[in-house]
Design a protein around this motif. Structure first.
Motif, PDB file in Angstrom:
ATOM      1  N   LYS A   1       0.833  -1.208   0.000  1.00  0.00           N
ATOM      2  CA  LYS A   1       0.000   0.000   0.000  1.00  0.00           C
ATOM      3  C   LYS A   1       0.865   1.255   0.000  1.00  0.00           C
ATOM      4  N   GLN A   2       1.906   1.234   0.850  1.00  0.00           N
ATOM      5  CA  GLN A   2       2.789   2.396   0.907  1.00  0.00           C
ATOM      6  C   GLN A   2       3.545   2.557  -0.403  1.00  0.00           C
TER       7      GLN A   2
ATOM      8  N   ALA B   1       2.491   1.870  -3.329  1.00  0.00           N
ATOM      9  CA  ALA B   1       1.577   2.443  -4.317  1.00  0.00           C
ATOM     10  C   ALA B   1       1.325   3.925  -4.074  1.00  0.00           C
ATOM     11  N   SER B   2       1.165   4.311  -2.808  1.00  0.00           N
ATOM     12  CA  SER B   2       0.759   5.680  -2.516  1.00  0.00           C
ATOM     13  C   SER B   2       1.901   6.653  -2.308  1.00  0.00           C
ATOM     14  N   LEU B   3       3.061   6.143  -1.934  1.00  0.00           N
ATOM     15  CA  LEU B   3       4.166   7.047  -1.610  1.00  0.00           C
ATOM     16  C   LEU B   3       5.341   6.922  -2.568  1.00  0.00           C
TER      17      LEU B   3
ATOM     18  N   ARG C   1       5.737   5.476  -5.522  1.00  0.00           N
ATOM     19  CA  ARG C   1       5.507   5.739  -6.943  1.00  0.00           C
ATOM     20  C   ARG C   1       5.431   7.230  -7.229  1.00  0.00           C
ATOM     21  N   SER C   2       4.924   8.009  -6.298  1.00  0.00           N
ATOM     22  CA  SER C   2       4.797   9.450  -6.512  1.00  0.00           C
ATOM     23  C   SER C   2       6.147  10.141  -6.579  1.00  0.00           C
TER      24      SER C   2
END
Length: 599
Positions: free
Chosen positions: A363-364, A366-368, A370-371
């Motif tokens: 989850k991290q 995907a949300s952190l 990759r950005s």
């Protein structure tokens, strides 16, 4: 540890016999030396030699003779030669009836009598004790043996002979509640309850580790009843290894067990301040399925509300079955295997399982992560390389992460074990299986950009090597790694700042937080040592589940409430709203000179 040995330990430290000073006529120098030698032999466990030395003092009938009688009986007691111990104590009573330590002898005689099954003689001996401190220890001794009785007729007879004895009365109430069906027995239970009250474990049980078997530690514990109560009973099923215990030795292989235990005891104090009474019962449980089965099947165990442990697979399986059948909570304090709680509604993991860690890390990612990846298209951001160290735990976590990545449609471009030097790791990266020269894809080698790299290792030297290997290979992209891959105390700050590095850190403790500072100060003041992470874990798990028992009862049926709703935990808290393993998995990043948890 046997029941007799447990009593004997309390006896020696209770009476302080090793420091007695003989105040009558001064014995001869030879007798003094012989006496000191004999006492030391008893302490070291050389009982036969001790008895030989003591027998000479007994025959000489000097001022040391009553002490020699006592230690001779103690040595025989330690050898489980109870008839010999009893005979020596009887002789002591006859020859030195006015001895100033007669209460200690009566205590030992009570223990001997009860070990021989002569409970009436044991209770009578205890009732003759006048010293308040020894009498208090005698009550514990009595409860331990009386609590073993499963013969209702015998317990009734004992109550009839000693109608004013509270321990006997409470034990009879307990057994009547478990077995009584006719009106006469129920009326007897009511009369005894009116006289002695409901058995209160808080006032009758010690919180020190006592035994590997219920026979040495079980006391008069009431059967689980459908009534409200103002206390909760917690059984700690840990490998204390009391037969190897040395109070002066800190570097024990099972030190983590004592750290957990000390943290749990501090949480008990905190809970008491909140009006929540928790009674701790410590059992020395090794990897012995038979002892575990004997313990959970003992009547004394029926009132348990929460079990913490056992730490070994087979004992834990037995405890899980018992927990499920009797609606008793079971908490494994250190395991990360989700199989231990699968289809076990009453079993919980204090730690997040490896599967849970992999899911939260994904989850991290995907949300952190990759950005932060600067790439021309989304395809690159969804490529991941997964590496792992040499331990089984490393490979299991990596496999769980691979499964989660594939479920989310990420492209796993490399999945392999890495070991050795940084150069050896670099040489192995992005190679075809079994090859040291052919890359998986030539476009992924020089200056390759990945969405991220995941690395699971239990070796604190692997992290630095992995980062060095990535640099040598010119592989770019953020790194998600287990905290155990780094040495948090020795690795230079640059290790954590030279690339985007995120740490999967289930044991993370922010030492700047006020609750942590307070706990550490209190722990140092009490234990004279800095608390380990196990002490903090023990504190947190007992604090959380103690509060849950008070709010939710032992069934914990309201799943939505199974999360920590305060910030006074030392680690990151608990969340069981979806699963029976902890869903909170801290991920940290080095920011402004320190590790900071990503919310």
């Amino acid at each position: 540890m046997s029941g007799s040995k447990g009593c004997c330990i309390r006896l020696v430290f209770l009476t302080g016999l090793l420091s007695w000073q003989v105040t009558m006529a001064q014995p001869s120098t030879d007798n003094q030396k012989r006496y000191k030698t004999a006492v030391q032999l008893v302490r070291s466990g050389d009982y036969e030699k001790a008895k030989t030395e003591l027998n000479l003092l007994i025959q000489r009938d000097g001022p040391l003779s009553p002490y020699a009688h006592y230690y001779y009986a103690l040595a025989a007691f330690r050898q489980k030669n109870f008839p010999q111990a009893q005979a020596m104590l009887k002789q002591l009573q006859t020859r030195f009836s006015d001895w100033n330590k007669v209460d200690d002898a009566q205590y030992l005689l009570a223990a001997v009598s009860m070990e021989m099954g002569r409970l009436e003689d044991g209770v009578a001996a205890l009732q003759s004790i006048s010293d308040a401190k020894i009498r208090a220890e005698g009550i514990k001794l009595e409860q331990a043996f009386i609590g073993r009785i499963t013969d209702l007729k015998r317990l009734k007879a004992l109550n009839k002979e000693f109608p004013d004895d509270r321990a006997v009365g409470l034990a009879l109430i307990d057994l009547l509640q478990q077995t009584a069906t006719d009106k006469e027995d129920l009326e007897l239970s009511d009369r005894l309850t009116n006289r002695f009250g409901v058995p209160n474990i808080a006032s009758t049980r010690s919180t020190a580790p006592v035994s590997a078997t219920p026979s040495a530690s079980a006391t008069s514990v009431p059967v689980r009843a459908n009534r409200a109560k103002g206390y909760y009973n917690v059984a700690l099923l840990f490998p204390f290894r009391l037969d190897e215990f040395d109070a002066e030795k800190r570097a024990r292989t099972n030190q983590y067990v004592y750290d957990l235990y000390n943290g749990i005891k501090m949480a008990k104090t905190k809970l008491q301040e909140e009006g929540i009474t928790v009674n701790l019962f410590a059992y020395d449980i090794e990897n012995d399925a038979n002892k575990t089965l004997e313990l959970v099947n003992s009547p004394a165990f029926a009132q348990t509300d929460l079990m913490i442990g056992p730490l070994y697979v087979e004992p834990n399986r037995i405890a899980s079955a018992y927990a499920s059948q009797n609606s008793i909570l079971l908490l494994n304090p250190i395991a990360t295997n989700s199989d231990l709680v699968a289809n076990q509604p009453m079993a919980f993991l204090a730690q997040p399982s490896l599967n849970q860690q992999a899911q939260q890390a994904a989850k991290q990612a995907a949300s952190l992560i990759r950005s932060e990846v600067k790439v021309a298209n989304d395809l690159s951001s969804r490529r991941v390389a997964i590496y792992f160290g040499t331990s089984r735990k490393d490979s299991l976590l990596a496999l769980a992460y691979q499964t989660e990545m594939q479920r989310q449609n990420y492209q796993v471009v490399d999945f392999r074990k890495l070991s050795g030097t940084a150069q050896a790791m670099a040489d192995a990266m992005l190679q075809q299986p079994g090859s040291t020269t052919r890359p998986v894809n030539s476009s992924q080698v020089a200056g390759a950009t990945l969405g991220h790299i995941f690395f699971a290792s239990s070796s604190d030297t692997d992290g630095q090597r992995l980062l060095d290997a990535l640099s040598r290979k010119k592989i770019n992209g953020p790194v998600m790694a287990t905290s155990t891959a780094f040495d948090m105390y020795s690795d230079a700050t640059a290790t954590f700042t030279k690339r985007n590095l995120y740490l999967l850190y289930p044991d993370f403790i922010d030492v700047t937080r006020e609750p942590v500072v307070t706990f550490q100060e209190q722990y140092v003041a009490k234990r004279n040592t800095i608390p380990s992470v196990f002490a903090s874990q023990g504190y947190d798990m007992m604090l959380f589940f103690g509060r849950q028992l008070a709010k939710n009862g032992s069934s914990l049926r309201n799943r939505s409430m199974l999360r920590s709703d305060t910030d006074d935990y030392l680690l990151s808290g608990f969340d069981y709203t979806q699963t029976n393993d902890n869903q909170i998995v801290p991920i940290v990043k080095f920011t402004d000179g320190r590790l900071v948890k990503i919310e």
